[in-house]
Design a protein around this motif. Structure first.
Motif, PDB file in Angstrom:
ATOM      1  N   LYS A 134       0.852  -1.236   0.111  1.00 45.39           N
ATOM      2  CA  LYS A 134      -0.033  -0.042  -0.102  1.00 45.39           C
ATOM      3  C   LYS A 134       1.056   1.327  -0.072  1.00 45.39           C
ATOM      4  CE  LYS A 134      -3.691   2.000   2.815  1.00 45.39           C
ATOM      5  NZ  LYS A 134      -3.805   3.192   3.019  1.00 45.39           N
ATOM      6  N   MET A 135       0.747   2.037  -0.934  1.00 46.86           N
ATOM      7  CA  MET A 135       1.550   3.369  -0.948  1.00 46.86           C
ATOM      8  C   MET A 135       1.028   4.114   0.166  1.00 46.86           C
ATOM      9  SD  MET A 135       3.273   3.239  -3.769  1.00 46.86           S
ATOM     10  CE  MET A 135       3.968   4.972  -3.795  1.00 46.86           C
ATOM     11  N   ILE A 136       1.930   4.813   0.976  1.00 48.91           N
ATOM     12  CA  ILE A 136       1.886   5.531   2.234  1.00 48.91           C
ATOM     13  C   ILE A 136       2.435   7.073   1.868  1.00 48.91           C
ATOM     14  CG2 ILE A 136       1.413   3.719   4.007  1.00 48.91           C
ATOM     15  CD1 ILE A 136       4.293   4.295   4.881  1.00 48.91           C
ATOM     16  N   THR A 137       3.207   7.056   1.003  1.00 51.12           N
ATOM     17  CA  THR A 137       3.619   8.651   0.573  1.00 51.12           C
ATOM     18  C   THR A 137       4.007   8.383  -1.007  1.00 51.12           C
ATOM     19  OG1 THR A 137       5.993   8.170   0.505  1.00 51.12           O
ATOM     20  CG2 THR A 137       5.171   8.718   2.742  1.00 51.12           C
ATOM     21  N   ASN A 138       4.455   9.328  -1.779  1.00 50.73           N
ATOM     22  CA  ASN A 138       4.690   9.144  -3.231  1.00 50.73           C
ATOM     23  C   ASN A 138       5.720   8.203  -3.497  1.00 50.73           C
ATOM     24  OD1 ASN A 138       6.504  10.823  -2.373  1.00 50.73           O
ATOM     25  ND2 ASN A 138       5.910  12.414  -4.195  1.00 50.73           N
TER      26      ASN A 138
ATOM     27  N   ILE B  79      15.067   2.830  17.335  1.00 46.17           N
ATOM     28  CA  ILE B  79      15.606   3.478  16.190  1.00 46.17           C
ATOM     29  C   ILE B  79      14.469   4.478  15.657  1.00 46.17           C
ATOM     30  CG2 ILE B  79      16.497   3.172  13.934  1.00 46.17           C
ATOM     31  CD1 ILE B  79      17.410   0.399  15.015  1.00 46.17           C
ATOM     32  N   ASP B  80      14.924   5.680  15.112  1.00 52.13           N
ATOM     33  CA  ASP B  80      14.104   6.570  14.682  1.00 52.13           C
ATOM     34  C   ASP B  80      13.790   6.262  13.152  1.00 52.13           C
ATOM     35  OD1 ASP B  80      13.259   8.303  16.439  1.00 52.13           O
ATOM     36  OD2 ASP B  80      15.078   9.687  16.274  1.00 52.13           O
ATOM     37  N   LEU B  81      12.761   6.268  12.661  1.00 55.51           N
ATOM     38  CA  LEU B  81      12.436   5.697  11.227  1.00 55.51           C
ATOM     39  C   LEU B  81      11.907   7.101  10.582  1.00 55.51           C
ATOM     40  CD1 LEU B  81      10.407   2.543  11.883  1.00 55.51           C
ATOM     41  CD2 LEU B  81      12.785   2.859  11.506  1.00 55.51           C
ATOM     42  N   GLU B  82      12.961   7.668   9.705  1.00 55.37           N
ATOM     43  CA  GLU B  82      12.132   9.120   9.117  1.00 55.37           C
ATOM     44  C   GLU B  82      12.068   8.766   7.421  1.00 55.37           C
ATOM     45  OE1 GLU B  82      15.149  12.218   8.576  1.00 55.37           O
ATOM     46  OE2 GLU B  82      16.173  10.874   7.699  1.00 55.37           O
TER      47      GLU B  82
ATOM     48  N   VAL C 250       9.391  13.162   7.824  1.00 57.07           N
ATOM     49  CA  VAL C 250       8.125  12.342   8.059  1.00 57.07           C
ATOM     50  C   VAL C 250       8.535  11.188   8.915  1.00 57.07           C
ATOM     51  CG1 VAL C 250       5.803  11.318   7.277  1.00 57.07           C
ATOM     52  CG2 VAL C 250       6.860  13.198   6.259  1.00 57.07           C
ATOM     53  N   TYR C 251       8.013  11.141  10.187  1.00 56.53           N
ATOM     54  CA  TYR C 251       8.143   9.940  10.831  1.00 56.53           C
ATOM     55  C   TYR C 251       7.372   8.686  10.663  1.00 56.53           C
ATOM     56  CZ  TYR C 251      11.547  12.422  13.509  1.00 56.53           C
ATOM     57  OH  TYR C 251      12.786  13.078  13.652  1.00 56.53           O
ATOM     58  N   MET C 252       7.917   7.442  10.253  1.00 61.02           N
ATOM     59  CA  MET C 252       7.348   6.412   9.584  1.00 61.02           C
ATOM     60  C   MET C 252       6.161   6.021  10.626  1.00 61.02           C
ATOM     61  SD  MET C 252       6.837   3.928   7.379  1.00 61.02           S
ATOM     62  CE  MET C 252       7.831   3.637   6.380  1.00 61.02           C
ATOM     63  N   MET C 253       6.472   5.904  12.018  1.00 57.46           N
ATOM     64  CA  MET C 253       5.304   5.231  12.926  1.00 57.46           C
ATOM     65  C   MET C 253       4.426   6.181  12.782  1.00 57.46           C
ATOM     66  SD  MET C 253       7.079   2.597  13.184  1.00 57.46           S
ATOM     67  CE  MET C 253       5.794   1.600  13.872  1.00 57.46           C
ATOM     68  N   ASP C 254       4.567   7.647  12.822  1.00 60.99           N
ATOM     69  CA  ASP C 254       3.391   8.530  13.094  1.00 60.99           C
ATOM     70  C   ASP C 254       2.502   8.098  11.601  1.00 60.99           C
ATOM     71  OD1 ASP C 254       4.739   9.445  15.175  1.00 60.99           O
ATOM     72  OD2 ASP C 254       5.219  11.380  14.131  1.00 60.99           O
ATOM     73  N   LEU C 255       3.040   7.901  10.748  1.00 61.33           N
ATOM     74  CA  LEU C 255       2.249   7.855   9.503  1.00 61.33           C
ATOM     75  C   LEU C 255       1.624   6.688   9.596  1.00 61.33           C
ATOM     76  CD1 LEU C 255       2.022   9.107   6.774  1.00 61.33           C
ATOM     77  CD2 LEU C 255       3.780   7.904   5.796  1.00 61.33           C
ATOM     78  N   LEU C 256       2.190   5.426   9.933  1.00 62.60           N
ATOM     79  CA  LEU C 256       1.582   4.068   9.998  1.00 62.60           C
ATOM     80  C   LEU C 256       0.231   4.126  10.989  1.00 62.60           C
ATOM     81  CD1 LEU C 256       4.526   1.584  10.110  1.00 62.60           C
ATOM     82  CD2 LEU C 256       2.942   2.261   7.955  1.00 62.60           C
ATOM     83  N   LYS C 257       0.470   4.862  11.972  1.00 63.99           N
ATOM     84  CA  LYS C 257      -0.258   5.057  12.912  1.00 63.99           C
ATOM     85  C   LYS C 257      -1.716   5.776  12.202  1.00 63.99           C
ATOM     86  CE  LYS C 257       1.913   4.914  17.284  1.00 63.99           C
ATOM     87  NZ  LYS C 257       3.320   5.350  17.335  1.00 63.99           N
ATOM     88  N   LYS C 258      -1.373   6.859  11.547  1.00 61.07           N
ATOM     89  CA  LYS C 258      -2.251   7.701  10.873  1.00 61.07           C
ATOM     90  C   LYS C 258      -2.969   7.093   9.930  1.00 61.07           C
ATOM     91  CE  LYS C 258      -1.775  11.182   8.095  1.00 61.07           C
ATOM     92  NZ  LYS C 258      -1.015  12.214   7.445  1.00 61.07           N
ATOM     93  N   GLU C 259      -2.313   6.026   9.331  1.00 59.13           N
ATOM     94  CA  GLU C 259      -3.053   5.240   8.189  1.00 59.13           C
ATOM     95  C   GLU C 259      -3.874   3.935   8.840  1.00 59.13           C
ATOM     96  OE1 GLU C 259      -2.938   5.320   4.750  1.00 59.13           O
ATOM     97  OE2 GLU C 259      -1.813   7.102   4.699  1.00 59.13           O
ATOM     98  N   GLY C 260      -3.691   3.958  10.265  1.00 61.24           N
ATOM     99  CA  GLY C 260      -4.343   2.870  11.008  1.00 61.24           C
ATOM    100  C   GLY C 260      -3.689   1.489  10.632  1.00 61.24           C
ATOM    101  N   MET C 261      -2.398   1.387  10.248  1.00 60.82           N
ATOM    102  CA  MET C 261      -1.906   0.038   9.941  1.00 60.82           C
ATOM    103  C   MET C 261      -0.936  -0.220  11.230  1.00 60.82           C
ATOM    104  SD  MET C 261      -0.300   1.464   6.380  1.00 60.82           S
ATOM    105  CE  MET C 261      -0.238  -0.090   5.080  1.00 60.82           C
TER     106      MET C 261
END
Length: 165
Positions: free
Chosen positions: A116-120, A140-143, A153-164
């Motif tokens: 699934k695309m989560i950014t471009n 480990i920070d995932l940016e 953009v923090y990967m974990m924030d994005l995955l949370k936002k996407e409900g993943m």
């Protein structure tokens, strides 16, 4: 003492265009280690990667086991290193093998079936998410940043936002 790891990057295009050259300049690395069992077996790809090296930077393409075995070797203490990976699974394997660093820069993870695309520039599947979660749990920070000038953009924030997660 072990080698100095200045940047860990996941980008399935590995060394391409100006992207790595700019990261190499900013991080002042003298060595890029491409860590991938698949790429290490591919003579043509290895040759092309070495030719794509930024000026003044040596490129080695090595297996995951090789990375784990050389990490603590004092011979490599002069290395100011960028580690390049094609996927989070391989990063997880080196971390499980005792290689340590604080953050991972995620540049590109191509779309393929089941992702699934989560950014471009970044697509993930369940396996990726599991491995990214593991890495995050190690502190480990995932940016996500394709180029240096992008805002983090923090990967974990994005995955949370996407409900993943």
């Amino acid at each position: 003492m072990s080698m100095e790891i200045r940047l860990v990057r996941i980008d399935d295009r590995l060394i391409h265009g100006q992207v790595v050259t700019v990261w190499a300049k900013i991080t002042k690395v003298n060595r890029i280690l491409v860590i991938s069992d698949a790429v290490a077996k591919d003579m043509l790809r290895k040759t092309l990667l070495k030719q794509a090296a930024p000026p003044g930077v040596n490129v080695n393409v090595i297996t995951i086991d090789k990375m784990i075995s050389i990490y603590d070797d004092p011979i490599f203490n002069t290395f100011k290193t960028m580690l390049l990976f094609t996927n989070p699974r391989d990063v997880r394997r080196v971390v499980e093998g005792g290689v340590s660093f604080d953050s991972i820069n995620i540049g590109g993870m191509s779309f393929s079936d089941g992702k699934k695309m989560i950014t471009n520039a970044v697509a993930v599947n369940h396996q990726d998410i599991e491995d990214l979660l593991y890495l995050s749990e190690q502190g480990i920070d995932l940016e996500i940043r394709k180029v240096v000038t992008d805002s983090k953009v923090y990967m974990m924030d994005l995955l949370k936002k996407e409900g993943m997660v």
